[in-house]
Design a protein around this motif. Structure first.
Motif, PDB file in Angstrom:
ATOM      1  N   ILE A  80       0.913  -1.281  -0.018  1.00  0.00           N
ATOM      2  CA  ILE A  80      -0.023  -0.069   0.003  1.00  0.00           C
ATOM      3  C   ILE A  80       0.921   1.205  -0.115  1.00  0.00           C
ATOM      4  N   PHE A  81       1.843   1.221   0.792  1.00  0.00           N
ATOM      5  CA  PHE A  81       2.423   2.475   0.906  1.00  0.00           C
ATOM      6  C   PHE A  81       3.526   2.629  -0.185  1.00  0.00           C
ATOM      7  N   SER A  82       4.087   1.502  -0.788  1.00  0.00           N
ATOM      8  CA  SER A  82       4.844   1.861  -2.088  1.00  0.00           C
ATOM      9  C   SER A  82       4.106   2.431  -3.028  1.00  0.00           C
ATOM     10  N   SER A  83       2.773   1.633  -3.265  1.00  0.00           N
ATOM     11  CA  SER A  83       1.899   2.100  -4.206  1.00  0.00           C
ATOM     12  C   SER A  83       1.561   3.640  -4.126  1.00  0.00           C
ATOM     13  N   VAL A  84       1.408   4.138  -2.993  1.00  0.00           N
ATOM     14  CA  VAL A  84       1.021   5.518  -2.586  1.00  0.00           C
ATOM     15  C   VAL A  84       2.001   6.276  -3.051  1.00  0.00           C
ATOM     16  N   PHE A  85       3.270   5.874  -2.378  1.00  0.00           N
ATOM     17  CA  PHE A  85       4.561   6.725  -2.666  1.00  0.00           C
ATOM     18  C   PHE A  85       4.959   6.896  -4.027  1.00  0.00           C
ATOM     19  N   ALA A  86       4.442   5.658  -4.843  1.00  0.00           N
ATOM     20  CA  ALA A  86       4.856   5.915  -6.227  1.00  0.00           C
ATOM     21  C   ALA A  86       4.074   6.941  -6.981  1.00  0.00           C
ATOM     22  N   ILE A  87       2.665   6.862  -6.696  1.00  0.00           N
ATOM     23  CA  ILE A  87       2.103   8.010  -7.015  1.00  0.00           C
ATOM     24  C   ILE A  87       2.226   9.052  -6.792  1.00  0.00           C
ATOM     25  N   ILE A  88       2.481   9.378  -5.391  1.00  0.00           N
ATOM     26  CA  ILE A  88       2.924  10.757  -4.803  1.00  0.00           C
ATOM     27  C   ILE A  88       4.206  11.152  -5.408  1.00  0.00           C
ATOM     28  N   GLY A  89       5.199  10.386  -5.684  1.00  0.00           N
ATOM     29  CA  GLY A  89       6.397  10.413  -6.263  1.00  0.00           C
ATOM     30  C   GLY A  89       6.146  10.976  -7.697  1.00  0.00           C
ATOM     31  N   VAL A  90       5.556  10.313  -8.592  1.00  0.00           N
ATOM     32  CA  VAL A  90       5.233  11.087  -9.931  1.00  0.00           C
ATOM     33  C   VAL A  90       4.375  12.160  -9.860  1.00  0.00           C
ATOM     34  N   ALA A  91       3.425  12.517  -9.082  1.00  0.00           N
ATOM     35  CA  ALA A  91       2.810  13.494  -8.761  1.00  0.00           C
ATOM     36  C   ALA A  91       3.647  14.740  -8.214  1.00  0.00           C
ATOM     37  N   LEU A  92       4.579  14.532  -7.407  1.00  0.00           N
ATOM     38  CA  LEU A  92       5.518  15.489  -6.752  1.00  0.00           C
ATOM     39  C   LEU A  92       6.612  15.651  -7.743  1.00  0.00           C
ATOM     40  N   PHE A  93       7.057  14.837  -8.722  1.00  0.00           N
ATOM     41  CA  PHE A  93       7.801  15.027  -9.610  1.00  0.00           C
ATOM     42  C   PHE A  93       7.499  16.153 -10.443  1.00  0.00           C
ATOM     43  N   ALA A  94       6.472  16.158 -10.875  1.00  0.00           N
ATOM     44  CA  ALA A  94       5.561  17.013 -11.880  1.00  0.00           C
ATOM     45  C   ALA A  94       5.567  18.414 -11.269  1.00  0.00           C
ATOM     46  N   ILE A  95       5.094  18.358  -9.779  1.00  0.00           N
ATOM     47  CA  ILE A  95       4.972  19.785  -9.142  1.00  0.00           C
ATOM     48  C   ILE A  95       6.063  20.065  -8.051  1.00  0.00           C
ATOM     49  N   TRP A  96       7.387  19.617  -8.244  1.00  0.00           N
ATOM     50  CA  TRP A  96       8.286  19.785  -7.268  1.00  0.00           C
ATOM     51  C   TRP A  96       8.563  21.235  -6.994  1.00  0.00           C
ATOM     52  N   SER A  97       8.109  22.364  -7.876  1.00  0.00           N
ATOM     53  CA  SER A  97       8.516  23.613  -7.181  1.00  0.00           C
ATOM     54  C   SER A  97       7.549  23.855  -6.149  1.00  0.00           C
ATOM     55  N   ILE A  98       6.458  23.230  -6.133  1.00  0.00           N
ATOM     56  CA  ILE A  98       5.574  23.700  -4.967  1.00  0.00           C
ATOM     57  C   ILE A  98       5.880  23.315  -3.917  1.00  0.00           C
ATOM     58  N   LEU A  99       6.499  21.830  -3.789  1.00  0.00           N
ATOM     59  CA  LEU A  99       7.100  21.070  -2.639  1.00  0.00           C
ATOM     60  C   LEU A  99       8.252  21.918  -2.240  1.00  0.00           C
ATOM     61  N   SER A 100       9.182  22.353  -2.966  1.00  0.00           N
ATOM     62  CA  SER A 100      10.364  23.121  -2.672  1.00  0.00           C
ATOM     63  C   SER A 100       9.904  24.463  -1.968  1.00  0.00           C
ATOM     64  N   ASN A 101       8.731  25.118  -2.381  1.00  0.00           N
ATOM     65  CA  ASN A 101       8.382  26.291  -1.826  1.00  0.00           C
ATOM     66  C   ASN A 101       7.793  25.647  -0.255  1.00  0.00           C
ATOM     67  N   ILE A 102       6.988  25.028  -0.198  1.00  0.00           N
ATOM     68  CA  ILE A 102       6.630  24.695   1.178  1.00  0.00           C
ATOM     69  C   ILE A 102       7.723  24.257   1.982  1.00  0.00           C
ATOM     70  N   THR A 103       8.507  23.596   1.603  1.00  0.00           N
ATOM     71  CA  THR A 103       9.991  23.101   2.369  1.00  0.00           C
ATOM     72  C   THR A 103      10.505  24.444   2.947  1.00  0.00           C
ATOM     73  N   SER A 104      10.880  25.322   1.816  1.00  0.00           N
ATOM     74  CA  SER A 104      11.498  26.851   1.870  1.00  0.00           C
ATOM     75  C   SER A 104      10.668  27.467   3.030  1.00  0.00           C
ATOM     76  N   GLY A 105       9.345  27.523   3.104  1.00  0.00           N
ATOM     77  CA  GLY A 105       8.314  28.054   4.089  1.00  0.00           C
ATOM     78  C   GLY A 105       8.478  27.494   5.658  1.00  0.00           C
ATOM     79  N   ILE A 106       8.761  26.312   5.432  1.00  0.00           N
ATOM     80  CA  ILE A 106       9.011  25.555   6.792  1.00  0.00           C
ATOM     81  C   ILE A 106      10.523  25.961   7.357  1.00  0.00           C
ATOM     82  N   ILE A 107      11.474  25.880   6.611  1.00  0.00           N
ATOM     83  CA  ILE A 107      12.740  26.511   6.954  1.00  0.00           C
ATOM     84  C   ILE A 107      12.797  27.915   7.353  1.00  0.00           C
ATOM     85  N   MET A 108      11.963  28.520   6.630  1.00  0.00           N
ATOM     86  CA  MET A 108      11.889  30.066   7.007  1.00  0.00           C
ATOM     87  C   MET A 108      11.183  30.445   8.257  1.00  0.00           C
ATOM     88  N   PHE A 109      10.181  29.506   8.592  1.00  0.00           N
ATOM     89  CA  PHE A 109       9.650  29.685   9.761  1.00  0.00           C
ATOM     90  C   PHE A 109      10.739  29.652  10.928  1.00  0.00           C
TER      91      PHE A 109
END
Length: 179
Positions: A80-109
């Protein structure tokens, strides 16, 4: 009903223990984020954003631990987790800039030295910006230039560029909500 409680007694006790433990951990994490927010004079809305991230983390941990309690085996859980992470991985690869902005927002906090109301200069060779920080969001900063122009600047870029503090002004009590 009594037979049901006796049949699943062990799972119910484990589930109750997991829920109580995770609620305590959630409380401690939220207290720590609130303390960091107050000590660093961080806007309450940014602190609440950290609370949402903590809630998501606790929910994922709870789902993982409770699935063990109710008999989901390691093989099924890993599938279950490998399937979910595979789907999320493909989706996040397509939207990596959003993820990097969220991560940067956490660092900036936790470590952004500038506050709302400060005037900063971003040293970008293509487009240098001198503006006042109007708001710090999860994905971007709102900057207001002296001409009144509103600039939204991505969080991941603000951490990559050199930034100078021009003037400290316009700060208000960021630890309290406005009435």
């Amino acid at each position: 009903m009594y037979d049901l409680l006796l049949t699943y007694r062990e799972q119910l006790v484990y589930s109750l223990a997991v829920v109580i433990l995770l609620l305590v951990i959630q409380f401690v994490l939220k207290k720590a984020a609130n303390k960091v927010g107050k000590r660093s004079e961080i806007n309450i809305t940014r602190t609440r954003l950290m609370f949402k991230y903590i809630n998501i983390l606790i929910f994922l941990i709870a789902a993982f631990l409770l699935s063990f309690a109710w008999g989901v085996g390691i093989a099924e859980l890993s599938l279950i987790f490998s399937s979910v992470f595979a789907i999320i991985g493909v989706a996040l690869f397509a939207i990596w800039s959003i993820l990097s902005n969220i991560t940067s927002g956490i660092i900036m906090f936790f470590s952004f030295p500038y506050k709302i109301g400060d005037t900063i200069k971003i040293h970008d060779k293509d487009m240098p910006i001198e503006a006042e920080i109007e708001d710090i969001k999860a994905f971007h900063l709102h900057l207001r230039t002296s001409d009144g122009e509103l600039i939204t600047y991505p969080n991941n870029l603000i951490l990559q560029k050199a930034v100078s503090l021009i003037e400290v002004h316009g700060r208000y009590d960021e630890g309290k909500d406005a009435l």
